[in-house]
Enzyme design. Sequence first.
Site, PDB file in Angstrom:
ATOM      1  N   TYR A 240       0.868  -1.174   0.000  1.00  0.00           N
ATOM      2  CA  TYR A 240       0.000   0.000   0.000  1.00  0.00           C
ATOM      3  C   TYR A 240       0.912   1.233   0.000  1.00  0.00           C
ATOM      4  O   TYR A 240       1.390   1.676   1.036  1.00  0.00           O
ATOM      5  CB  TYR A 240      -0.954   0.014   1.205  1.00  0.00           C
ATOM      6  CG  TYR A 240      -1.776  -1.266   1.361  1.00  0.00           C
ATOM      7  CD1 TYR A 240      -1.933  -2.152   0.292  1.00  0.00           C
ATOM      8  CD2 TYR A 240      -2.382  -1.594   2.566  1.00  0.00           C
ATOM      9  CE1 TYR A 240      -2.674  -3.328   0.427  1.00  0.00           C
ATOM     10  CE2 TYR A 240      -3.129  -2.760   2.705  1.00  0.00           C
ATOM     11  CZ  TYR A 240      -3.259  -3.626   1.637  1.00  0.00           C
ATOM     12  OH  TYR A 240      -3.993  -4.785   1.773  1.00  0.00           O
TER      13      TYR A 240
ATOM     14  N   SER B 290      -2.220 -14.891   3.359  1.00  0.00           N
ATOM     15  CA  SER B 290      -3.280 -14.266   2.564  1.00  0.00           C
ATOM     16  C   SER B 290      -3.166 -14.725   1.123  1.00  0.00           C
ATOM     17  O   SER B 290      -2.059 -14.979   0.635  1.00  0.00           O
ATOM     18  CB  SER B 290      -3.124 -12.739   2.650  1.00  0.00           C
ATOM     19  OG  SER B 290      -4.171 -12.112   1.959  1.00  0.00           O
ATOM     20  N   ASN B 291      -4.308 -14.827   0.483  1.00  0.00           N
ATOM     21  CA  ASN B 291      -4.370 -15.240  -0.928  1.00  0.00           C
ATOM     22  C   ASN B 291      -3.800 -16.646  -1.151  1.00  0.00           C
ATOM     23  O   ASN B 291      -3.286 -16.937  -2.240  1.00  0.00           O
ATOM     24  CB  ASN B 291      -3.658 -14.212  -1.822  1.00  0.00           C
ATOM     25  CG  ASN B 291      -4.305 -12.841  -1.722  1.00  0.00           C
ATOM     26  OD1 ASN B 291      -5.481 -12.696  -1.992  1.00  0.00           O
ATOM     27  ND2 ASN B 291      -3.544 -11.845  -1.284  1.00  0.00           N
TER      28      ASN B 291
ATOM     29  N   GLN C 202      -6.305 -14.285   5.627  1.00  0.00           N
ATOM     30  CA  GLN C 202      -7.031 -13.144   5.060  1.00  0.00           C
ATOM     31  C   GLN C 202      -7.349 -13.468   3.612  1.00  0.00           C
ATOM     32  O   GLN C 202      -6.472 -13.844   2.835  1.00  0.00           O
ATOM     33  CB  GLN C 202      -6.189 -11.866   5.156  1.00  0.00           C
ATOM     34  CG  GLN C 202      -7.001 -10.635   4.748  1.00  0.00           C
ATOM     35  CD  GLN C 202      -6.308  -9.303   4.993  1.00  0.00           C
ATOM     36  OE1 GLN C 202      -6.184  -8.488   4.086  1.00  0.00           O
ATOM     37  NE2 GLN C 202      -5.873  -9.061   6.220  1.00  0.00           N
TER      38      GLN C 202
ATOM     39  N   TYR D 120     -11.289  -9.687   3.139  1.00  0.00           N
ATOM     40  CA  TYR D 120     -10.948  -8.404   2.497  1.00  0.00           C
ATOM     41  C   TYR D 120     -11.961  -8.088   1.415  1.00  0.00           C
ATOM     42  O   TYR D 120     -12.698  -8.949   0.978  1.00  0.00           O
ATOM     43  CB  TYR D 120      -9.497  -8.332   2.040  1.00  0.00           C
ATOM     44  CG  TYR D 120      -9.036  -9.157   0.859  1.00  0.00           C
ATOM     45  CD1 TYR D 120      -9.464  -8.904  -0.433  1.00  0.00           C
ATOM     46  CD2 TYR D 120      -8.089 -10.156   1.041  1.00  0.00           C
ATOM     47  CE1 TYR D 120      -8.995  -9.640  -1.512  1.00  0.00           C
ATOM     48  CE2 TYR D 120      -7.612 -10.898  -0.038  1.00  0.00           C
ATOM     49  CZ  TYR D 120      -8.075 -10.625  -1.315  1.00  0.00           C
ATOM     50  OH  TYR D 120      -7.605 -11.345  -2.377  1.00  0.00           O
ATOM     51  N   PHE D 121     -12.029  -6.792   1.042  1.00  0.00           N
ATOM     52  CA  PHE D 121     -13.093  -6.244   0.179  1.00  0.00           C
ATOM     53  C   PHE D 121     -14.475  -6.464   0.818  1.00  0.00           C
ATOM     54  O   PHE D 121     -15.415  -6.888   0.139  1.00  0.00           O
ATOM     55  CB  PHE D 121     -13.081  -6.891  -1.211  1.00  0.00           C
ATOM     56  CG  PHE D 121     -11.905  -6.556  -2.082  1.00  0.00           C
ATOM     57  CD1 PHE D 121     -11.274  -5.325  -2.004  1.00  0.00           C
ATOM     58  CD2 PHE D 121     -11.439  -7.470  -3.027  1.00  0.00           C
ATOM     59  CE1 PHE D 121     -10.186  -5.017  -2.830  1.00  0.00           C
ATOM     60  CE2 PHE D 121     -10.368  -7.174  -3.855  1.00  0.00           C
ATOM     61  CZ  PHE D 121      -9.734  -5.950  -3.760  1.00  0.00           C
ATOM     62  N   PRO D 122     -14.655  -6.183   2.125  1.00  0.00           N
ATOM     63  CA  PRO D 122     -15.960  -6.428   2.751  1.00  0.00           C
ATOM     64  C   PRO D 122     -17.094  -5.639   2.095  1.00  0.00           C
ATOM     65  O   PRO D 122     -18.241  -6.077   2.097  1.00  0.00           O
ATOM     66  CB  PRO D 122     -15.753  -6.010   4.211  1.00  0.00           C
ATOM     67  CG  PRO D 122     -14.574  -5.089   4.181  1.00  0.00           C
ATOM     68  CD  PRO D 122     -13.688  -5.602   3.096  1.00  0.00           C
TER      69      PRO D 122
HETATM   70  P1  NAP Z   1     -13.711  -2.343   0.810  1.00  0.00           P
HETATM   71  O1  NAP Z   1     -13.481  -2.307   2.262  1.00  0.00           O
HETATM   72  O2  NAP Z   1     -14.565  -3.391   0.234  1.00  0.00           O
HETATM   73  O3  NAP Z   1     -14.272  -0.932   0.312  1.00  0.00           O
HETATM   74  C1  NAP Z   1     -13.670   0.258   0.714  1.00  0.00           C
HETATM   75  C2  NAP Z   1     -14.458   1.438   0.142  1.00  0.00           C
HETATM   76  O4  NAP Z   1     -15.750   1.464   0.689  1.00  0.00           O
HETATM   77  C3  NAP Z   1     -13.843   2.776   0.517  1.00  0.00           C
HETATM   78  O5  NAP Z   1     -12.781   3.093  -0.341  1.00  0.00           O
HETATM   79  C4  NAP Z   1     -15.025   3.695   0.364  1.00  0.00           C
HETATM   80  O6  NAP Z   1     -15.263   3.934  -1.022  1.00  0.00           O
HETATM   81  C5  NAP Z   1     -16.179   2.810   0.810  1.00  0.00           C
HETATM   82  N1  NAP Z   1     -16.591   3.031   2.209  1.00  0.00           N
HETATM   83  C6  NAP Z   1     -15.994   2.600   3.344  1.00  0.00           C
HETATM   84  N2  NAP Z   1     -16.728   2.946   4.425  1.00  0.00           N
HETATM   85  C7  NAP Z   1     -17.824   3.589   3.963  1.00  0.00           C
HETATM   86  C8  NAP Z   1     -18.940   4.176   4.573  1.00  0.00           C
HETATM   87  N3  NAP Z   1     -19.141   4.136   5.893  1.00  0.00           N
HETATM   88  N4  NAP Z   1     -19.878   4.763   3.773  1.00  0.00           N
HETATM   89  C9  NAP Z   1     -19.731   4.780   2.454  1.00  0.00           C
HETATM   90  N5  NAP Z   1     -18.675   4.252   1.796  1.00  0.00           N
HETATM   91  C10 NAP Z   1     -17.745   3.651   2.548  1.00  0.00           C
HETATM   92  O7  NAP Z   1     -12.324  -2.406  -0.007  1.00  0.00           O
HETATM   93  P2  NAP Z   1     -10.803  -2.285   0.404  1.00  0.00           P
HETATM   94  O8  NAP Z   1     -10.541  -1.074   1.229  1.00  0.00           O
HETATM   95  O9  NAP Z   1     -10.011  -2.442  -0.829  1.00  0.00           O
HETATM   96  O10 NAP Z   1     -10.569  -3.579   1.302  1.00  0.00           O
HETATM   97  C11 NAP Z   1     -10.529  -3.496   2.726  1.00  0.00           C
HETATM   98  C12 NAP Z   1      -9.151  -3.765   3.244  1.00  0.00           C
HETATM   99  O11 NAP Z   1      -8.791  -5.132   2.971  1.00  0.00           O
HETATM  100  C13 NAP Z   1      -8.041  -2.957   2.559  1.00  0.00           C
HETATM  101  O12 NAP Z   1      -7.970  -1.630   3.019  1.00  0.00           O
HETATM  102  C14 NAP Z   1      -6.840  -3.789   2.894  1.00  0.00           C
HETATM  103  O13 NAP Z   1      -6.412  -3.498   4.199  1.00  0.00           O
HETATM  104  C15 NAP Z   1      -7.393  -5.217   2.799  1.00  0.00           C
HETATM  105  N6  NAP Z   1      -7.121  -5.874   1.498  1.00  0.00           N
HETATM  106  C16 NAP Z   1      -6.291  -6.951   1.489  1.00  0.00           C
HETATM  107  C17 NAP Z   1      -6.007  -7.630   0.322  1.00  0.00           C
HETATM  108  C18 NAP Z   1      -5.089  -8.810   0.354  1.00  0.00           C
HETATM  109  O14 NAP Z   1      -4.576  -9.231  -0.700  1.00  0.00           O
HETATM  110  N7  NAP Z   1      -4.835  -9.366   1.517  1.00  0.00           N
HETATM  111  C19 NAP Z   1      -6.608  -7.232  -0.886  1.00  0.00           C
HETATM  112  C20 NAP Z   1      -7.470  -6.145  -0.857  1.00  0.00           C
HETATM  113  C21 NAP Z   1      -7.725  -5.479   0.336  1.00  0.00           C
HETATM  114  P3  NAP Z   1     -15.159   5.348  -1.751  1.00  0.00           P
HETATM  115  O15 NAP Z   1     -13.809   5.361  -2.342  1.00  0.00           O
HETATM  116  O16 NAP Z   1     -16.211   5.293  -2.812  1.00  0.00           O
HETATM  117  O17 NAP Z   1     -15.377   6.407  -0.716  1.00  0.00           O
END
Ligand code: NAP
Length: 310
Positions: free
Chosen positions: A59, A157-158, A177, A205-207
């Site tokens: 990141y 992870s993955n 994860q 992840y990607f909740p």
């Molecule tokens: P996510 O949690 O599915 O979606 C995040 C997006 O949701 C934000 O950018 C924002 O979008 C929106 N959001 C969050 N809270 C909100 C709220 N209360 N109201 C409205 N919109 C809201 O996707 P992610 O951040 O990519 O994934 C979560 C975490 O998982 C990452 O930060 C990372 O730490 C981890 N991750 C890990 C891997 C891995 O390979 N291990 C891969 C991916 C992610 P907007 O931009 O539209 O505001």
Amino acid sequence: MSKKVRIGNTDLVVNPIGLGANAIGGHNLYNGIDEQLNRELLRTAINEGLDYIDTAFTYGMGRSEEIIGEVVNEMGNRQGLTIATKGTQRIVDGERVIDNSPAYLRETVDASLKRLQTDYIDLFYIHYPDENTPKYEAVGALKELKDSGKIRAIGVSNFSPEQLKEANQDGYVDVLQGHYNLLNRQAETDYFPYTIANNISFVPYFPFASGLLAGKYTKDTTFDDFRKNMPHLQGEAFEQNLAKVEKLRVIANDKQTEVSNLVLAWYLAQDAIDTVIPGAKTPKQVIRNLKTLELQLTPAEMETIGRIFS
Ligand code: NAP
């Protein structure tokens, strides 16, 4: 409101609503990252009771870890926080190479410790499997780092289900994860039976399916970052998914909450899941996500939500 959970079998006890920090310093992932806003978001989150942050070297290629390290150091509350990070992508001649070798894992943990300005990492993940290193050997290296006190818990992870089993051959894996949300429920059959049976905590992840399940997108929403290539945010699939989100909105309105909170509460009610790490871009989003703790779903509501996305 404060409610703490233990992550699997580890001694990490946290607020179950963590922060996914890929937008903190994640200049390589999102356009227009504002580091001042990132710092404000972290300070607000911590002041509001968030105590669990999920980051990774990739990141911002170290930048996310550096910003977190600066803010935590400035706030002086390292002990009160659980910091998870991930490594395995090394840069060789300007190219990213995935490396799970014990020597590289030791090196990348040391580099993360420096960027985070700390002498221990609460949860360290092998971010991606490589092709050559036996998985139990990679995890064995993390076990040594755990014994030495540099990390407190071991994550992967993955990993495919087979790679996870190989990684956990000595029972050292604490956390997996993986990709999981209401639109992508494959983990329920691929991983949950094994992780539950082996006391491995699953962190989805990607909740929010990259924002869709947070409930604010409309069919006119367009994306200018990595999301513009995601099939579930394009064309007909996007419209069908938005229609499902509208069904969630009816339940959320009934419960006087938001779609985002409903979705997070649904994950936390799963046996396999102890914590969630929604990504957030603004302090307001973090505060909103923390309100999930006030929400209780009935078995009937759990089932209805599951059925909308079955
Ligand atoms: P996510 O949690 O599915 O979606 C995040 C997006 O949701 C934000 O950018 C924002 O979008 C929106 N959001 C969050 N809270 C909100 C709220 N209360 N109201 C409205 N919109 C809201 O996707 P992610 O951040 O990519 O994934 C979560 C975490 O998982 C990452 O930060 C990372 O730490 C981890 N991750 C890990 C891997 C891995 O390979 N291990 C891969 C991916 C992610 P907007 O931009 O539209 O505001």
